[in-house]
Motif scaffolding. Structure first.
Motif, PDB file in Angstrom:
ATOM      1  N   TYR A 171      -8.144 -10.329  -2.168  1.00 25.69           N
ATOM      2  CA  TYR A 171      -7.548  -9.052  -1.798  1.00 25.69           C
ATOM      3  C   TYR A 171      -6.027  -9.149  -1.658  1.00 25.69           C
ATOM      4  N   GLN A 172      -5.404  -7.994  -1.489  1.00 28.03           N
ATOM      5  CA  GLN A 172      -3.947  -7.933  -1.404  1.00 28.03           C
ATOM      6  C   GLN A 172      -3.429  -8.727  -0.205  1.00 28.03           C
ATOM      7  N   LYS A 173      -2.271  -9.421  -0.399  1.00 29.63           N
ATOM      8  CA  LYS A 173      -1.606 -10.166   0.665  1.00 29.63           C
ATOM      9  C   LYS A 173      -0.167  -9.696   0.764  1.00 29.63           C
ATOM     10  N   LEU A 174       0.477 -10.029   1.867  1.00 27.29           N
ATOM     11  CA  LEU A 174       1.889  -9.705   2.084  1.00 27.29           C
ATOM     12  C   LEU A 174       2.623 -10.993   2.441  1.00 27.29           C
ATOM     13  N   VAL A 175       3.611 -11.349   1.623  1.00 31.86           N
ATOM     14  CA  VAL A 175       4.391 -12.568   1.850  1.00 31.86           C
ATOM     15  C   VAL A 175       5.868 -12.233   1.686  1.00 31.86           C
ATOM     16  N   LEU A 176       6.659 -12.495   2.714  1.00 24.79           N
ATOM     17  CA  LEU A 176       8.102 -12.220   2.703  1.00 24.79           C
ATOM     18  C   LEU A 176       8.392 -10.778   2.286  1.00 24.79           C
ATOM     19  N   GLY A 177       7.594  -9.872   2.815  1.00 24.95           N
ATOM     20  CA  GLY A 177       7.804  -8.458   2.553  1.00 24.95           C
ATOM     21  C   GLY A 177       7.331  -7.978   1.208  1.00 24.95           C
ATOM     22  N   GLN A 178       6.798  -8.863   0.390  1.00 29.08           N
ATOM     23  CA  GLN A 178       6.348  -8.467  -0.950  1.00 29.08           C
ATOM     24  C   GLN A 178       4.829  -8.463  -0.997  1.00 29.08           C
ATOM     25  N   ALA A 179       4.278  -7.382  -1.530  1.00 30.15           N
ATOM     26  CA  ALA A 179       2.826  -7.277  -1.675  1.00 30.15           C
ATOM     27  C   ALA A 179       2.368  -8.103  -2.866  1.00 30.15           C
ATOM     28  N   ILE A 180       1.393  -8.957  -2.649  1.00 31.84           N
ATOM     29  CA  ILE A 180       0.761  -9.718  -3.716  1.00 31.84           C
ATOM     30  C   ILE A 180      -0.498  -8.936  -4.103  1.00 31.84           C
TER      31      ILE A 180
END
Length: 576
Positions: free
Chosen positions: A331-340
């Motif tokens: 599922y979608q992740k959030l890393v350093l403000g960016q949606a994966i």
């Protein structure tokens, strides 16, 4: 006990006593000396080497009594050979001085030479390594896995053969290779991406980690290096990403990826939760740049990255990297403000590695560590930022890391700094053997003594690597072990032979204690010792005679080996 044996024991005791006085100069700024009455009678200038004359001895003694000062800046060749390598071998300084008309030209030429290691003829070192008939150094990863992991009835000795052979080859290269910057950078990157090499899973694949992951990428692009490290079986097992799955996440690798490999703890914003924006979306709490990119990371970034690396595995049949889609959190992740985005599979991990590789915080963190290794414990923000700017400007270049290292080595700070670092044990031992042209062989009894100094190769257990600050290596025990190593090195003989591995050919023209010490200072250091270190060694060599009087040949022969030892444990030999 025979007279010769008693004299040998006395000389060794005096060696350690003198070494204690000399090396104390690393942590004590001054020591007093008692002015002898007769020993320092001035019998006139030395005749063997008038170019090596110094100020009159009474003035020099007054300077010693007043206290030692910071080491003077040596010539560019001394700086380059000690910080871009493990110190000069006999003849190296002369070769450096032939590279240009002045120090600036010579340094620039040497930097370019060392940054192009493939063009350096290193066949002599290659032949030495080939002579040991190492069986694993050329094996690809799949063969290492089959021979040292999967083979039936394999012993621990056979399983650890790859790391043992890399250990020996690493020391041989440090001592004999002309590609000195290559060896310094390999040591640096092994520490930056530290893995304990003697573990059950890392030992059998260590050739791959050293040859293909570290050495294969350290002149290239940082992103490629991050990928190679992340997908190596050594790192996958060491930081437990092998067991990281969507249903049972393990954050060990992701946390060290942020804290050590890329942004560094200096860019950690703390335990601050993500915020909810007015539109209901998650907002990163850290300060941001003009493009809205978070400048710092928080724990939520580590947790998001952890799920991005779920399913990254080692194929148990081949040892190669494999992606297990069934173990991946989709599922979608959030890393350093960016949606994966969701349903990307393995691409999640690549996206995180690219985000981190291209982040300005990573550029500064990596640049600072390289400057610390190559210049000083506390490099200026100006040189760190210059290296970081190069890092970002060349983020897509195939020689990105080469460009960064070039920026550091050609900086004014590199050539204008000295004595703000000391050699770590590995550097000290390699430089001692290089300076003395030791006939070095990596036998077990060598490692019994070397490992006691405190930096056994590939044996740092925590993921942060061996420390790189001088305070960590200048306390009593590390220095004591250096004295012991030198004392052993001076007496190291061939098996079943009275012939020493350290051979000293002393020119007969140098006969006075002053000339002898100054000559060997140039041989071992490329410069004259400062008087606070020089005068006690001259006194040791004089052994009650005038320091300007010619010594009988037998006294020179008896004391020369130990005088060399005193120079090797002097503060001047520790600096880099």
């Amino acid at each position: 006990m025979s007279h010769d044996a008693a004299k040998l024991n006395l000389d060794r005791r005096r060696l350690l006593q003198q070494a204690g006085l000399l090396t104390a100069g690393l942590t004590v700024t001054a020591f007093a000396v008692e002015r002898p009455v007769d020993v320092y009678a001035d019998d006139g200038p030395p005749t063997a080497a008038p170019a090596m004359r110094h100020a009159t001895l009474p003035d020099a003694l007054d300077a010693v009594a007043a206290g030692a000062t910071a080491p003077a800046l040596p010539a560019a060749g001394v700086i380059a050979l000690n910080r871009m390598g493990f110190g000069p071998r006999p003849g190296d300084l002369d070769a450096f001085n032939q590279l240009g008309a002045d120090d600036a030209a010579r340094l620039a030429a040497y930097v370019e030479e060392q940054l192009n290691p493939a063009a350096i003829d290193d066949s002599a070192c290659d032949a030495i390594i080939a002579g040991y008939n190492f069986a694993t150094l050329d094996k690809p990863l799949a063969t290492l896995w089959q021979d040292h992991v999967k083979a039936e009835g394999i012993s621990w000795t056979e399983r650890t053969q790859p790391v043992r052979e890399v250990e020996r080859a690493t020391l041989l290269r440090a001592v004999f290779s002309k590609r000195q910057l290559t060896e310094v950078l390999a040591d640096f990157w092994h520490n930056h991406f530290n893995v304990y090499g003697w573990d059950y899973w890392s030992a059998p694949v260590w050739v791959h980690y050293d040859r293909d992951v570290i050495r294969g990428n350290m002149f290239g692009r940082f992103y490629d290096m991050l990928v190679a490290v992340a997908q190596s079986p050594a790192m996958l097992y060491y930081l437990d990403n092998q067991s990281n799955s969507g249903g049972n996440p393990n954050e060990n690798y992701a946390r060290e990826l942020f804290e050590l490999h890329t942004l560094g703890a200096e860019n950690y914003f703390g335990v601050v939760p993500l915020q909810i924006g007015s539109d209901g979306s998650f907002q990163h709490p850290a300060p941001k740049d003009e493009n809205g990119r978070p400048l710092l990371y928080v724990d939520a970034d580590v947790y998001g990255a952890t799920t991005c690396f779920t399913g990254w595995r080692v194929d148990s049949d081949t040892g190669q990297f494999a992606f297990d889609a069934g173990a991946h959190f989709p599922y979608q992740k959030l890393v350093l403000g960016q949606a994966i985005p969701d349903s990307q599979g393995i691409q999640d991990g690549y996206d995180v590695l690219r985000l981190l590789a291209n982040h300005p915080g990573t550029a500064r963190h990596v640049a600072r560590k390289l400057c610390r290794r190559l210049i000083s414990d506390t490099p200026s923000e100006a040189v760190v930022q210059a290296a970081a700017d190069t890092f970002l400007q060349h983020k897509d270049s195939p020689d990105q890391l080469t460009q960064v290292v070039r920026t550091i080595l050609l900086s004014d700070e590199f050539k204008g700094t000295w004595g703000e670092k000391i050699k770590r044990p590995f550097e000290f031992c390699a430089s001692a053997m290089r300076a003395t042209a030791t006939d070095f062989t990596p036998e077990d009894h060598f490692f019994w003594r070397y490992n006691n100094i405190g930096q056994p190769l590939f044996q740092w257990h925590p993921p942060n690597g061996f420390p790189d600050f001088k305070e960590d290596w200048s306390s009593t025990m590390p220095m004591l072990q250096r004295w012991r190593f030198v004392n052993w090195l001076l007496g190291w003989k061939y098996a079943d032979s009275d012939e020493y591995r350290l051979r000293f050919s002393h020119p007969p023209a140098y006969k006075t204690p002053i000339d002898i010490v100054d000559y060997w200072s140039y041989v071992l250091l490329g410069r004259t010792l400062p008087d606070p270190e020089r005068l006690p060694i001259i006194e040791f060599m004089a052994y009650g005679r005038s320091i300007s009087a010619e010594l009988p040949a037998d006294q020179i022969d008896e004391r020369l080996r130990y005088m060399v030892g005193l120079i090797l444990v002097s503060p001047s030999f520790q600096w880099r």
